[in-house]
Design a protein around this motif. Structure first.
Motif, mmCIF file in Angstrom:
data_model
loop_
_atom_site.group_PDB
_atom_site.id
_atom_site.type_symbol
_atom_site.label_atom_id
_atom_site.label_comp_id
_atom_site.label_asym_id
_atom_site.label_seq_id
_atom_site.Cartn_x
_atom_site.Cartn_y
_atom_site.Cartn_z
ATOM 1 N N SER A 42 46.424 45.492 39.102
ATOM 2 C CA SER A 42 46.108 46.220 40.333
ATOM 3 C C SER A 42 44.743 45.864 40.923
ATOM 4 C CB SER A 42 46.166 47.729 40.070
ATOM 5 O OG SER A 42 45.276 48.096 39.029
ATOM 6 N N MET A 43 44.031 44.961 40.290
ATOM 7 C CA MET A 43 42.693 44.612 40.771
ATOM 8 C C MET A 43 42.750 43.774 42.040
ATOM 9 S SD MET A 43 40.608 43.686 37.277
ATOM 10 C CE MET A 43 39.243 43.007 38.221
ATOM 11 N N ASP A 44 41.746 43.933 42.882
ATOM 12 C CA ASP A 44 41.580 43.081 44.052
ATOM 13 C C ASP A 44 41.300 41.653 43.592
ATOM 14 O OD1 ASP A 44 39.113 41.932 45.943
ATOM 15 O OD2 ASP A 44 40.796 42.758 47.075
ATOM 16 N N GLN A 45 41.872 40.660 44.287
ATOM 17 C CA GLN A 45 41.744 39.268 43.850
ATOM 18 C C GLN A 45 40.280 38.809 43.803
ATOM 19 O OE1 GLN A 45 44.421 37.301 42.809
ATOM 20 N NE2 GLN A 45 42.784 35.976 42.068
ATOM 21 N N LYS A 46 39.501 39.223 44.790
ATOM 22 C CA LYS A 46 38.089 38.829 44.826
ATOM 23 C C LYS A 46 37.337 39.396 43.629
ATOM 24 C CE LYS A 46 34.059 38.746 47.911
ATOM 25 N NZ LYS A 46 33.536 39.150 49.259
ATOM 26 N N LEU A 48 38.708 40.299 40.772
ATOM 27 C CA LEU A 48 39.225 39.632 39.584
ATOM 28 C C LEU A 48 38.543 38.280 39.375
ATOM 29 C CD1 LEU A 48 41.272 39.461 37.236
ATOM 30 C CD2 LEU A 48 42.885 38.440 38.847
ATOM 31 N N ASP A 49 38.461 37.485 40.430
ATOM 32 C CA ASP A 49 37.816 36.170 40.332
ATOM 33 C C ASP A 49 36.360 36.307 39.890
ATOM 34 O OD1 ASP A 49 40.173 35.037 41.161
ATOM 35 O OD2 ASP A 49 39.532 34.725 43.225
ATOM 36 N N HIS A 50 35.672 37.305 40.437
ATOM 37 C CA HIS A 50 34.270 37.534 40.074
ATOM 38 C C HIS A 50 34.129 37.866 38.592
ATOM 39 C CE1 HIS A 50 30.139 39.006 40.290
ATOM 40 N NE2 HIS A 50 30.548 40.110 39.687
ATOM 41 N N GLU A 51 35.008 38.721 38.085
ATOM 42 C CA GLU A 51 34.911 39.132 36.690
ATOM 43 C C GLU A 51 35.345 38.019 35.741
ATOM 44 O OE1 GLU A 51 36.786 42.917 36.053
ATOM 45 O OE2 GLU A 51 35.464 43.945 37.470
ATOM 46 N N VAL A 52 36.325 37.218 36.149
ATOM 47 C CA VAL A 52 36.725 36.063 35.336
ATOM 48 C C VAL A 52 35.548 35.108 35.183
ATOM 49 C CG1 VAL A 52 38.138 33.977 35.293
ATOM 50 C CG2 VAL A 52 39.188 36.168 35.826
ATOM 51 N N LEU A 53 34.882 34.812 36.300
ATOM 52 C CA LEU A 53 33.730 33.906 36.263
ATOM 53 C C LEU A 53 32.612 34.471 35.397
ATOM 54 C CD1 LEU A 53 33.539 32.711 39.982
ATOM 55 C CD2 LEU A 53 34.068 31.314 37.981
ATOM 56 N N ALA A 54 32.394 35.782 35.481
ATOM 57 C CA ALA A 54 31.343 36.419 34.677
ATOM 58 C C ALA A 54 31.626 36.260 33.189
ATOM 59 C CB ALA A 54 31.240 37.897 35.042
#
Length: 201
Positions: A42-46, A48-54
């Motif tokens: 349910s996360m927003d894609q932006k 999600l991408d930020h947290e993956v990179l982190a």
């Protein structure tokens, strides 16, 4: 941990340690939130991408359940948008290379799971849910079934059997026959004219 980081940041001599501890604590909070994988759907894609990179920035290796949840998110998106080539490519379970799981380009074959698990999971996702779930629906579902089969068959046939384990080789042969049979059912419907021919004989 947060209080300790703030304490270290408050002193010039330990500010560097405080910064690193603060960054580490942020990653711990993300990892804790991701536990079980449910939040990823349910996360927003932006975000999600930020947290993956982190997480990747710290050299994090995702556990199998997190990889599976990420893959499921992208599979759901591809299915909703009827991007069947993308859907099938992501869900193929056959390990054709030595790449590791990519959170931005998730594929079933790269999940850190056993061969048997991947084949069973693919059987559910592709054959049970995507195909069988449409066979007994209205006529419009036939067009979707045809699109899925036409997208999947070339991908199956393109797999190099010599790179697969014996269990995968047997499965892919049976899967290709099943898809070809379904294509025949969709594209070559039975017609009463043939029945009349048999009666005449």
């Amino acid at each position: 941990m947060s209080e300790r980081a703030d304490e270290l940041l408050s002193h010039p001599d330990t500010r560097g340690d405080g910064t690193m501890l603060k960054q580490y604590f942020e990653k711990v909070k993300i990892a804790e939130k991701w536990r079980g994988g449910k939040v990823l759907q349910s996360m927003d894609q932006k975000q999600l991408d930020h947290e993956v990179l982190a997480l990747l920035d710290g050299g994090c290796i995702f556990p199998a359940e997190t990889c599976q949840a990420l893959l499921q998110r992208y599979l759901n998106q591809a299915k909703a948008e009827q991007k069947w080539v993308e859907f099938t490519s992501m869900s193929l379970p056959f390990r054709c290379d030595e790449k590791t799981f990519d959170a931005f380009d998730p594929k079933m074959q790269h999940l850190p799971r056993t061969v048997g698990w991947r084949l069973t999971c693919f059987n559910t996702i592709f054959f049970v849910e995507a195909l069988c779930g449409r066979i007994f629906l209205e006529a419009k579902a036939m067009a979707e079934l045809s699109a899925i089969c036409n997208a999947a068959l070339p991908l199956f046939e393109d797999v190099d059997l010599l790179t697969l384990e014996r269990q995968e080789q047997v499965y892919i042969g049976e899967a290709i026959l099943a898809i070809q049979g379904l294509k025949c059912y969709i594209e070559m419907p039975f017609d009463l004219m043939y029945e009349e021919g048999f009666v005449a004989l």
